[in-house]
Design a protein around this motif. Structure first.
Motif, PDB file in Angstrom:
ATOM      1  N   LEU A   1      -7.089  -9.489  13.314  1.00  0.00           N
ATOM      2  CA  LEU A   1      -5.880 -10.003  13.978  1.00  0.00           C
ATOM      3  C   LEU A   1      -4.638  -9.821  13.110  1.00  0.00           C
ATOM      4  O   LEU A   1      -3.547  -9.561  13.603  1.00  0.00           O
ATOM      5  N   VAL A   2      -4.798  -9.980  11.803  1.00  0.00           N
ATOM      6  CA  VAL A   2      -3.646  -9.757  10.920  1.00  0.00           C
ATOM      7  C   VAL A   2      -3.596  -8.321  10.390  1.00  0.00           C
ATOM      8  O   VAL A   2      -2.527  -7.774  10.152  1.00  0.00           O
ATOM      9  N   GLY A   3      -4.777  -7.705  10.222  1.00  0.00           N
ATOM     10  CA  GLY A   3      -4.833  -6.370   9.628  1.00  0.00           C
ATOM     11  C   GLY A   3      -4.285  -5.285  10.533  1.00  0.00           C
ATOM     12  O   GLY A   3      -3.571  -4.385  10.075  1.00  0.00           O
ATOM     13  N   ILE A   4      -4.607  -5.354  11.826  1.00  0.00           N
ATOM     14  CA  ILE A   4      -4.173  -4.292  12.749  1.00  0.00           C
ATOM     15  C   ILE A   4      -2.640  -4.277  12.899  1.00  0.00           C
ATOM     16  O   ILE A   4      -2.014  -3.232  12.735  1.00  0.00           O
ATOM     17  N   PRO A   5      -2.003  -5.435  13.176  1.00  0.00           N
ATOM     18  CA  PRO A   5      -0.522  -5.409  13.234  1.00  0.00           C
ATOM     19  C   PRO A   5       0.103  -4.975  11.914  1.00  0.00           C
ATOM     20  O   PRO A   5       1.112  -4.253  11.906  1.00  0.00           O
ATOM     21  N   LEU A   6      -0.510  -5.405  10.794  1.00  0.00           N
ATOM     22  CA  LEU A   6       0.051  -5.025   9.493  1.00  0.00           C
ATOM     23  C   LEU A   6      -0.037  -3.506   9.293  1.00  0.00           C
ATOM     24  O   LEU A   6       0.919  -2.876   8.821  1.00  0.00           O
ATOM     25  N   ALA A   7      -1.171  -2.923   9.685  1.00  0.00           N
ATOM     26  CA  ALA A   7      -1.330  -1.470   9.558  1.00  0.00           C
ATOM     27  C   ALA A   7      -0.297  -0.748  10.429  1.00  0.00           C
ATOM     28  O   ALA A   7       0.291   0.255  10.008  1.00  0.00           O
ATOM     29  N   TYR A   8      -0.053  -1.283  11.630  1.00  0.00           N
ATOM     30  CA  TYR A   8       0.956  -0.708  12.534  1.00  0.00           C
ATOM     31  C   TYR A   8       2.343  -0.763  11.876  1.00  0.00           C
ATOM     32  O   TYR A   8       3.096   0.218  11.882  1.00  0.00           O
ATOM     33  N   GLY A   9       2.669  -1.920  11.286  1.00  0.00           N
ATOM     34  CA  GLY A   9       3.971  -2.090  10.637  1.00  0.00           C
ATOM     35  C   GLY A   9       4.118  -1.186   9.427  1.00  0.00           C
ATOM     36  O   GLY A   9       5.154  -0.546   9.235  1.00  0.00           O
ATOM     37  N   LEU A  10       3.060  -1.105   8.625  1.00  0.00           N
ATOM     38  CA  LEU A  10       3.107  -0.262   7.427  1.00  0.00           C
ATOM     39  C   LEU A  10       3.270   1.206   7.815  1.00  0.00           C
ATOM     40  O   LEU A  10       4.071   1.929   7.221  1.00  0.00           O
ATOM     41  N   TYR A  11       2.520   1.645   8.831  1.00  0.00           N
ATOM     42  CA  TYR A  11       2.587   3.043   9.276  1.00  0.00           C
ATOM     43  C   TYR A  11       4.013   3.391   9.702  1.00  0.00           C
ATOM     44  O   TYR A  11       4.587   4.400   9.279  1.00  0.00           O
ATOM     45  N   ASN A  12       4.610   2.529  10.525  1.00  0.00           N
ATOM     46  CA  ASN A  12       5.962   2.792  11.025  1.00  0.00           C
ATOM     47  C   ASN A  12       7.000   2.769   9.905  1.00  0.00           C
ATOM     48  O   ASN A  12       7.947   3.564   9.903  1.00  0.00           O
ATOM     49  N   THR A  13       6.815   1.846   8.960  1.00  0.00           N
ATOM     50  CA  THR A  13       7.776   1.736   7.859  1.00  0.00           C
ATOM     51  C   THR A  13       7.704   2.958   6.951  1.00  0.00           C
ATOM     52  O   THR A  13       8.730   3.524   6.582  1.00  0.00           O
ATOM     53  N   VAL A  14       6.488   3.354   6.604  1.00  0.00           N
ATOM     54  CA  VAL A  14       6.321   4.511   5.725  1.00  0.00           C
ATOM     55  C   VAL A  14       6.842   5.777   6.415  1.00  0.00           C
ATOM     56  O   VAL A  14       7.499   6.613   5.798  1.00  0.00           O
ATOM     57  N   LYS A  15       6.582   5.870   7.728  1.00  0.00           N
ATOM     58  CA  LYS A  15       7.063   7.050   8.487  1.00  0.00           C
ATOM     59  C   LYS A  15       8.595   7.123   8.439  1.00  0.00           C
ATOM     60  O   LYS A  15       9.166   8.181   8.194  1.00  0.00           O
ATOM     61  N   ALA A  16       9.237   5.956   8.648  1.00  0.00           N
ATOM     62  CA  ALA A  16      10.709   5.931   8.632  1.00  0.00           C
ATOM     63  C   ALA A  16      11.243   6.194   7.222  1.00  0.00           C
ATOM     64  O   ALA A  16      12.235   6.906   7.048  1.00  0.00           O
ATOM     65  N   ALA A  17      10.569   5.599   6.223  1.00  0.00           N
ATOM     66  CA  ALA A  17      11.061   5.724   4.847  1.00  0.00           C
ATOM     67  C   ALA A  17      10.863   7.128   4.296  1.00  0.00           C
ATOM     68  O   ALA A  17      11.580   7.547   3.382  1.00  0.00           O
ATOM     69  N   SER A  18       9.896   7.877   4.840  1.00  0.00           N
ATOM     70  CA  SER A  18       9.621   9.206   4.303  1.00  0.00           C
ATOM     71  C   SER A  18      10.834  10.136   4.482  1.00  0.00           C
ATOM     72  O   SER A  18      10.997  11.098   3.736  1.00  0.00           O
ATOM     73  N   ALA A  19      11.705   9.792   5.467  1.00  0.00           N
ATOM     74  CA  ALA A  19      12.919  10.607   5.681  1.00  0.00           C
ATOM     75  C   ALA A  19      13.827  10.559   4.456  1.00  0.00           C
ATOM     76  O   ALA A  19      14.600  11.496   4.205  1.00  0.00           O
ATOM     77  N   LEU A  20      13.715   9.478   3.683  1.00  0.00           N
ATOM     78  CA  LEU A  20      14.544   9.329   2.475  1.00  0.00           C
ATOM     79  C   LEU A  20      14.272  10.434   1.465  1.00  0.00           C
ATOM     80  O   LEU A  20      15.149  10.838   0.711  1.00  0.00           O
ATOM     81  N   PHE A  21      13.033  10.861   1.434  1.00  0.00           N
ATOM     82  CA  PHE A  21      12.638  11.828   0.415  1.00  0.00           C
ATOM     83  C   PHE A  21      12.391  13.212   1.015  1.00  0.00           C
ATOM     84  O   PHE A  21      11.674  14.039   0.449  1.00  0.00           O
ATOM     85  N   GLY A  22      12.964  13.408   2.218  1.00  0.00           N
ATOM     86  CA  GLY A  22      12.927  14.729   2.830  1.00  0.00           C
ATOM     87  C   GLY A  22      11.582  15.135   3.367  1.00  0.00           C
ATOM     88  O   GLY A  22      11.333  16.324   3.598  1.00  0.00           O
ATOM     89  N   ALA A  23      10.642  14.169   3.591  1.00  0.00           N
ATOM     90  CA  ALA A  23       9.313  14.510   4.118  1.00  0.00           C
ATOM     91  C   ALA A  23       9.381  14.740   5.628  1.00  0.00           C
ATOM     92  O   ALA A  23      10.263  14.251   6.287  1.00  0.00           O
TER      93      ALA A  23
END
Lengths: 49, 376
Positions: A27-49
């Motif tokens: 219940l806590v792990g799945i939403p957290l994984a969703y949030g982490l995935y989206n955050t890392v995806k958005a942040a990767s633009a910072l480093f030109g990925a």
């Protein structure tokens, strides 16, 4: 205020069912994984990925 | 949950006051209650690792932003297909926002009811395997005594810690408040910035990740090095990092991001470690109530932090159209605040005996009648 689970000192230990533990973590792990995935995806633009 | 539902009704009926009442007033009360209760419960479950326990709980609070932000954008896009979060300038319709509030309220209802269903306060004699309560006596700032909430706010330690939290949070908000325009302004070349708006949004996401990680990592570390030393790191090293951000932050994006990320991790760590610090100073007796009173520092910082940064930046122009140098005065004000917090932390000493609860007090009994003690 909340109350203690028991005030008795000779209380028998209780065991939480494994299924409930797995469900609680999911219940806590799945939403957290969703949030982490989206955050890392958005942040990767910072480093030109 | 009620706050979201009332707020949603306010948006549907176009009653702004109902939105303020629901999302602001009711939601604010619920936020405070939901924040403090799990923290004080977890401290009691992990008397051997209070920093880890509070770090876990408060990491969850910080991690909520990681989940709610992308989920909210996705939901609003579903409710209003004309709204595209990837396109700057598009705005969701009122009904889409009302639907979002309703959906989030129902999701939170399910999650929180499950949490409330499984949460338990440990028995008064609960001890983890292998934990010797006598071991905590060896640390000078860690008390085995208990201080009531009414007495705690009469101690200098409470107000010194209030100052520490206020300064730490104000400094953190300084970056969080303006993160997206700040990174664009730091790397501005004339009219354009080398950092695009979408990339700046990614930076904000990265900060929330470090905010969350700092809550867990630094708070857990405090169990080993002590609460006072870890705050010396948050405030002292944070101060140096702020100076570096103001002086060399605009030389490379990776330097800016690294400095801001570590500063924000200290901000999160400061939040997460404070309940364990309170437990060290005042015991577990009314630590939740004391924590609630201490969080007024957070509320005050939430007003003062944006006032400072917006006040300084507004005098320079419009955020999003400035350059790195325009941020320096605000950043150096934050450096000053961190210095004040550092000194306040240094001044914290063990709580005087006159504030302790009487030795005859049985803690579980006292918890049922929490307001009966006074300073003797």
């Amino acid at each position: 205020m909340s109350t203690p689970a028991s005030t008795s000192t000779d209380q028998q230990p209780s065991h939480t069912p494994t299924g409930l533990i797995a469900f609680a973590w999911a219940l806590v792990g799945i939403p957290l994984a969703y949030g982490l995935y989206n955050t890392v995806k958005a942040a990767s633009a910072l480093f030109g990925a | 949950m009620s706050g979201f539902l009332v707020g949603s009704l306010g948006i549907y009926t176009e009653q702004l006051w109902l939105l303020y009442f629901g999302y602001g007033f009711l939601g604010g009360i619920g936020l405070g209650i939901g924040y403090i209760s799990p923290v004080s419960t977890l401290i009691k479950w992990f008397p051997d690792r209070p920093g880890l326990a509070t770090g876990m709980a408060i990491m969850g609070f910080g991690g909520g932003a990681l989940i709610a932000s992308p989920l909210s954008r996705q939901l609003m896009n579903w409710y209003d297909p004309g709204y595209d979060p990837a396109v700057v300038g598009t705005v969701p319709s009122g009904n889409a926002v009302a639907g979002l509030f309703l959906t989030l309220g129902l999701i939170y209802l399910v999650f929180m009811m499950f949490g409330a269903f499984i949460i338990r306060v440990p028995a008064a004699d609960w001890r983890p395997d292998g934990f010797d309560p006598a071991s905590v006596k060896s640390k000078s700032l860690v008390t085995t005594e208990n201080v009531s909430a009414n007495n705690a706010i009469k101690t200098p330690q409470f107000w010194l810690l209030w100052t520490v939290l206020f300064c730490n949070v104000t400094a953190g908000i300084g970056i969080l408040e303006q993160a997206a325009p700040m990174i664009q302004d730091f790397f501005r070349n004339g009219e354009t910035s080398t950092v695009l708006a979408a990339t700046a949004a990614g930076f904000v996401g990265l900060l929330s990740l470090f905010n969350m990680a700092g809550r867990f990592v630094w708070s857990s570390t405090s169990d080993f090095i002590g609460r006072k030393p870890i705050y010396m790191v948050y405030l002292g090293v944070g101060l140096v990092l702020y100076v570096l951000l103001a002086t060399i932050g605009s030389t490379a994006i990776w330097i800016f991001v690294l400095l801001a990320a570590v500063i924000i991790s200290f901000y999160g760590g400061g939040f997460a470690t404070v309940p364990a610090y309170l437990r060290d100073l005042f015991g577990t007796y009314q630590v939740g109530a004391i924590h609630g009173r201490l969080l007024t520092a957070w509320a005050a910082a939430g007003v003062v932090g944006p006032l400072i940064i917006n006040g300084v930046l507004d005098s320079r122009g419009t955020p999003g159209q400035l350059v790195a140098g325009d941020y320096r005065p605000a950043l150096f004000i934050m450096v000053g605040l961190l210095a004040v917090g550092f000194i306040a932390n240094l001044l914290i000493k063990p709580v005087a005996e006159k504030y302790w609860e009487p030795k005859t007090t049985d803690v579980p009994t006292a918890a049922a009648a929490p307001e009966r003690s006074t300073v003797r």
